[in-house]
Design a protein around this motif. Sequence first.
Motif, PDB file in Angstrom:
ATOM      1  N   MET A   1       0.845  -1.181   0.000  1.00 21.52           N
ATOM      2  CA  MET A   1       0.000   0.000   0.000  1.00 21.52           C
ATOM      3  C   MET A   1       0.888   1.240   0.000  1.00 21.52           C
ATOM      4  O   MET A   1       1.767   1.395   0.829  1.00 21.52           O
ATOM      5  N   SER A  84      -1.259  -7.001   9.754  1.00 23.14           N
ATOM      6  CA  SER A  84      -0.927  -6.524   8.414  1.00 23.14           C
ATOM      7  C   SER A  84      -2.123  -5.714   7.898  1.00 23.14           C
ATOM      8  O   SER A  84      -3.178  -5.671   8.529  1.00 23.14           O
ATOM      9  N   GLU A  85      -1.960  -5.085   6.707  1.00 26.75           N
ATOM     10  CA  GLU A  85      -3.072  -4.331   6.119  1.00 26.75           C
ATOM     11  C   GLU A  85      -4.270  -5.257   5.883  1.00 26.75           C
ATOM     12  O   GLU A  85      -5.419  -4.894   6.170  1.00 26.75           O
ATOM     13  N   HIS A  89      -8.131  -4.946   7.607  1.00 25.01           N
ATOM     14  CA  HIS A  89      -9.409  -4.998   6.887  1.00 25.01           C
ATOM     15  C   HIS A  89     -10.300  -6.117   7.445  1.00 25.01           C
ATOM     16  O   HIS A  89     -11.514  -5.938   7.607  1.00 25.01           O
ATOM     17  N   VAL A 148       0.955  -0.161   9.334  1.00 21.63           N
ATOM     18  CA  VAL A 148      -0.317   0.361   8.836  1.00 21.63           C
ATOM     19  C   VAL A 148      -0.904   1.322   9.881  1.00 21.63           C
ATOM     20  O   VAL A 148      -0.786   1.094  11.093  1.00 21.63           O
ATOM     21  N   TRP A 150      -4.594   3.134  10.824  1.00 22.52           N
ATOM     22  CA  TRP A 150      -6.059   3.168  10.592  1.00 22.52           C
ATOM     23  C   TRP A 150      -6.643   4.265  11.460  1.00 22.52           C
ATOM     24  O   TRP A 150      -6.296   4.400  12.636  1.00 22.52           O
ATOM     25  N   ILE A 160      -7.189   4.386   5.878  1.00 23.81           N
ATOM     26  CA  ILE A 160      -6.075   3.486   6.165  1.00 23.81           C
ATOM     27  C   ILE A 160      -4.928   3.860   5.246  1.00 23.81           C
ATOM     28  O   ILE A 160      -5.119   4.110   4.048  1.00 23.81           O
ATOM     29  N   LYS A 161      -3.722   3.926   5.827  1.00 26.35           N
ATOM     30  CA  LYS A 161      -2.567   4.383   5.057  1.00 26.35           C
ATOM     31  C   LYS A 161      -1.296   3.740   5.615  1.00 26.35           C
ATOM     32  O   LYS A 161      -1.322   3.147   6.714  1.00 26.35           O
ATOM     33  N   PRO A 162      -0.182   3.850   4.873  1.00 28.65           N
ATOM     34  CA  PRO A 162       1.086   3.283   5.358  1.00 28.65           C
ATOM     35  C   PRO A 162       1.516   3.968   6.654  1.00 28.65           C
ATOM     36  O   PRO A 162       1.280   5.163   6.853  1.00 28.65           O
TER      37      PRO A 162
END
Length: 609
Positions: A1, A84-85, A89, A148, A150, A160-162
């Motif tokens: 991401m 993890s991303e 989710h 990550v 959130w 949500i982003k790095p």
Amino acid sequence: MSEEVKGRISVETENIFPIIKKWLYSEKDIFLRELVSNACDAIAKLKKISLSEEFEGGTDYRIDLNFDQNERILTIQDNGIGMSEEEVHKYINQIAFSGAEEFVKKYQGEGDKPEIIGHFGLGFYSCFMVSSKVRIETKSYRKGSQPVVWESESGTEFTIKPGETTERGTKISLFLDGDSGEYLDPWKLKELVRKYCDFLPVPIYVKEEKANKQTPLWSEQPSSVKKEQYDDFYKYLFPFAEDPLFHVHLNVDYPFKLQGILYFPRLKHELDANRMGIKLYCNHVFVSDEAKELVPQFLTVLQGTLDIPDLPLNVSRSYLQNDPLVKKISSHIVKKVSDKLQEEFKRDPDEFRKNWDEISLFVKYGLMTDEKFYESAKDLIFFRSSNGDLTKLEDYVERNKEKNLGKIYYAGEAELSSVYMDLLKSQGLEAVLVDSRIDSHFLQFLEGKNADWKFQRVDSELADQVLDKEASPDLADSENKTIEDRLKEIFSKAVGREGVEIKTEALKAEDVPSVILLPEHLRRIAEMGQFYGQKSSELLKTHTLLINRKSKLVKNILSLSKGLHPEKAEKLARSVYDLALLGAKLLSEEELSAMVRRQRDLLEQLSSD
């Protein structure tokens, strides 16, 4: 991401979050329990993985609570498994709650509240009860994983982003709303950790100061725990309580999981039986101070802990009461408690007798309300004896069966020095003593259980042994009236009230002019009425005045009535009745004052003759 992604959480959150935010608001402290429990779970998962895999970072596991008062930010951080991303989710954006709508329908209008909302997969979202915005910074334990971040301000939409963190684990930052500043206080946080998370197997720090005990003694094998450890643990749980009498250590793996330590407290007063001291845990996480749906009511006087991992805590009380698992757990606890009582009696009968006064209420109530407990503990029924000893009821019956003619005489502790007890003792008879309001119910219960047990209060009917069966016959006089007729006539006029039956007997004790006898059934009705706060004075006005024909005073009254002083005979007869009422404790304050006036008048008359 490589860039920020926005989205909406995939569940009917517009229905759920108003409930979390408002309906659970009065118990908003539980958000900390949920987040710390999740952090502990993340560490537990990593510990399991460490048995078969290698990962970056050390194994000095911990959970940290920190805050920034100026920015109003509270953080909960762990060095566990991380996410993890994809996992963010899966576990955050798709609430693991297939029954969301059912939950809303079931609980939106009910008074019962679920005790641990994490069982719905909503544990993390409880933080929105106190936050205007929530940020999660996380990094998975896997090598090469990317951090990550959130964020959500509503709980329904997110970004949500790095991330930039290099540390394994998860950090949750709560931007507290205007009503939640209390969670920026280290003392408040320590208090909540101590209440909810004290026994989690990971050290929890508040501003770098360790806040939890960590060691749940109930998880240890009973054979490895010393008495001093049990005592110290009790003092830790209940710092202001006296030392307990003894304890039961529960440790079951099959057919259900149950751990705990239940202590027998010292019950100094009947009101102590109303307190509840069993702390309920689920996987070492505190849930409630009440366990009345899990154990019979008589056991709620015990103190200690119960840890039940499989308990369905997210259901109503009525469901719990009928749940097969709960019934099995309850039956097991009852058996272990009765086994412990038997064990303590066999181990040291003298010590058990010494402690009886402090557990008798608990045992009696249990015998009356739980059939299984009665069957296993029915041979542990003790009473104080008028001889001064504590005796088993079955031993009393065996010891007195020939003298008592099938009756079990009983009296209140306050009657130990009464004329009734003096009459019994003078003939070598013995009575059991009752001293609590529950005893009138208990005696009736025992009579229903054993047809050979017939309880008779010492003031309801005199034992045959105290009567002089060889006294001279009651012959008629010149007016064809017997002594009984004359005495009934004198005393009926002196008493001057309805509801009093007058009888005469020849007693072996010549110094007792009269006694009051109260019908057994009326006495029991009166005492049961007192148990429920009802007045019994009117009921007890119906009684029998038994006159002793062998008494010198009674003989003098009879002579005076035939001579020149019938009015003096009547006043003396009334004094005899007053003294009998006084001995039976049936005089009200008003009646006692009237009696004093009558005695004064009588003394004045006697002194002037």
